[in-house]
Design a protein around this motif. Structure first.
Motif, PDB file in Angstrom:
ATOM      1  N   GLU A 241       0.881  -1.268  -0.133  1.00 51.85           N
ATOM      2  CA  GLU A 241      -0.098  -0.141   0.115  1.00 51.85           C
ATOM      3  C   GLU A 241       0.707   1.206  -0.021  1.00 51.85           C
ATOM      4  O   GLU A 241       0.147   2.348   0.049  1.00 51.85           O
ATOM      5  N   ALA A 275       6.268  -6.782 -10.668  1.00 54.62           N
ATOM      6  CA  ALA A 275       5.415  -7.806 -10.695  1.00 54.62           C
ATOM      7  C   ALA A 275       6.028  -9.483 -10.597  1.00 54.62           C
ATOM      8  O   ALA A 275       5.852 -10.108  -9.784  1.00 54.62           O
ATOM      9  N   THR A 280       3.553 -10.988  -8.036  1.00 56.64           N
ATOM     10  CA  THR A 280       2.176 -10.557  -7.876  1.00 56.64           C
ATOM     11  C   THR A 280       1.631 -10.455  -9.323  1.00 56.64           C
ATOM     12  O   THR A 280       2.082 -10.234 -10.151  1.00 56.64           O
ATOM     13  N   ASP A 281       0.415 -10.798  -9.072  1.00 58.29           N
ATOM     14  CA  ASP A 281      -0.412 -10.604 -10.561  1.00 58.29           C
ATOM     15  C   ASP A 281      -0.385  -9.124 -11.078  1.00 58.29           C
ATOM     16  O   ASP A 281      -0.485  -8.325 -10.106  1.00 58.29           O
ATOM     17  N   ALA A 283      -2.353  -7.308 -13.151  1.00 59.09           N
ATOM     18  CA  ALA A 283      -3.306  -6.430 -13.159  1.00 59.09           C
ATOM     19  C   ALA A 283      -3.454  -5.883 -11.546  1.00 59.09           C
ATOM     20  O   ALA A 283      -4.038  -4.696 -11.549  1.00 59.09           O
ATOM     21  N   GLY A 284      -3.537  -6.715 -10.761  1.00 59.95           N
ATOM     22  CA  GLY A 284      -3.467  -6.376  -9.266  1.00 59.95           C
ATOM     23  C   GLY A 284      -2.654  -5.426  -8.847  1.00 59.95           C
ATOM     24  O   GLY A 284      -2.885  -4.454  -8.115  1.00 59.95           O
ATOM     25  N   LEU A 285      -1.224  -5.788  -9.273  1.00 60.86           N
ATOM     26  CA  LEU A 285      -0.284  -4.766  -8.765  1.00 60.86           C
ATOM     27  C   LEU A 285      -0.633  -3.204  -9.604  1.00 60.86           C
ATOM     28  O   LEU A 285      -0.374  -2.221  -8.605  1.00 60.86           O
ATOM     29  N   CYS A 286      -1.210  -3.341 -10.755  1.00 60.34           N
ATOM     30  CA  CYS A 286      -1.276  -2.056 -11.655  1.00 60.34           C
ATOM     31  C   CYS A 286      -2.638  -1.371 -10.601  1.00 60.34           C
ATOM     32  O   CYS A 286      -2.252   0.094 -10.258  1.00 60.34           O
ATOM     33  N   ALA A 287      -3.611  -1.941 -10.206  1.00 64.51           N
ATOM     34  CA  ALA A 287      -4.590  -1.279  -9.459  1.00 64.51           C
ATOM     35  C   ALA A 287      -4.162  -0.863  -8.464  1.00 64.51           C
ATOM     36  O   ALA A 287      -4.530   0.204  -7.743  1.00 64.51           O
ATOM     37  N   GLY A 288      -3.140  -1.758  -7.583  1.00 63.79           N
ATOM     38  CA  GLY A 288      -2.746  -1.174  -6.234  1.00 63.79           C
ATOM     39  C   GLY A 288      -1.955   0.108  -6.393  1.00 63.79           C
ATOM     40  O   GLY A 288      -2.215   1.013  -5.593  1.00 63.79           O
TER      41      GLY A 288
END
Length: 301
Positions: A241, A275, A280-281, A283-288
């Motif tokens: 975060e 990533a 880490t996935d 797409a999930g990393l980008c969103a975070g």
């Protein structure tokens, strides 16, 4: 201000590269990477620093970035001239937010001319613009400044902290060979609510300190360099975060194009490395990263 070029100006280096001696820095922009699955922002770039074989305008640079999933950027000032440019730039394109400051290595130069306080006062005036969201880049640099200049750096850093706190702006830290001293000054002065370590250059110990303090760590193309084991160790322990991404363009072009001009459209190379390193996935990393960036600087809308 640079003359605008189409985004393709970034994407066809082959013909020019063939003409360049291998001993010289290649001036053609690297090819565009594969687009990211979820858009992110480049939270530190210098659009006013010319690089490459031809000038690229603000809109063209941001168009090229948007084409690969980099939907916005923070344009960063380092002295009065570039900070004035930053205020003009954020009015030209809504995909930009801005940061204004005197770079640590510039503070002694202003002080030598007896102009440091005057310059700091103008930085505060420029920072009143609603799309200027950060005071930066400011901090300490023990690599290029020494002796009496360090006292001016420290004074300037403390004054920038004060401005950021009074205006409720994010503080963008430049920290080169000065980790312990930067942390000490932040703690002595009382850090602003939002602090970003631009081009994070520490190790896992500094990353843990940032975790404890709630300070964001912004990783640049240096993360992909072969000799950057300290950065990879830091990323491994960094609170997800508190992780951001940047280019520091036109500097620090990520592997495999190190030595070529950098720009915001190169962010995907660094994000994909992040990533892979963290397992880490993507797409999930980008969103975070996108969510963290908005928390750090506010909305681009």
């Amino acid at each position: 201000m640079c003359t605008s070029l189409p985004p393709a100006a970034y994407q066809d280096p082959a013909a020019d590269d063939a003409q360049e001696p291998r001993s010289s820095r290649q001036k053609a922009f690297p090819p565009a990477p594969e687009p990211l699955p979820v858009p992110v922002m480049d939270n530190h770039t210098h659009l006013d620093f010319p690089d490459g074989k031809a000038p690229v305008g603000i809109s063209a640079a941001l168009d090229a970035a948007a084409a690969v999933g980099v939907q916005g950027a923070v344009q960063v000032g380092c002295d009065l001239e570039s900070s004035r440019f930053t205020v003009q730039a954020v009015d030209l394109d809504r995909r930009l937010l801005g940061a204004v400051a005197l770079h640590p290595n510039d503070a002694p130069r202003y002080a030598a001319r007896g102009q440091l306080e005057e310059a700091l006062a103008e930085i505060e005036q420029l920072a009143a613009h609603p799309r200027i969201r950060a005071i930066g880049e400011t901090g300490l640099d023990f690599y290029r400044t020494e002796g009496e200049g360090l006292a001016h750096q420290r004074h300037s850093f403390r004054r920038h902290i004060d401005i950021a706190k009074r205006l409720d702006l994010t503080l963008q830290i430049h920290d080169r060979d000065a980790h312990d001293d930067v942390v000490q000054v932040l703690r002595e002065e009382g850090a602003p609510e939002r602090v970003v370590f631009h081009c994070f250059s520490g190790d896992e110990d500094l990353a843990r300190t940032c975790n404890e303090e709630g300070w964001w760590m912004s990783f640049a193309g240096t993360l992909t360099f072969r000799n950057a084991a300290n950065l990879r160790a830091a990323l491994a322990v960094a609170d997800p975060e508190l992780v951001l991404v940047e280019t520091d363009a036109p500097f620090l072009t990520p592997h495999p194009h190190r030595g070529r001009p950098n720009a915001s459209y190169m962010v995907p190379y660094t994000v994909r490395a992040m990533a892979e390193l963290t397992g880490t996935d993507l797409a999930g990393l980008c969103a975070g990263i996108a969510a963290n960036t908005v928390k750090a600087y506010g909305s681009w809308d």
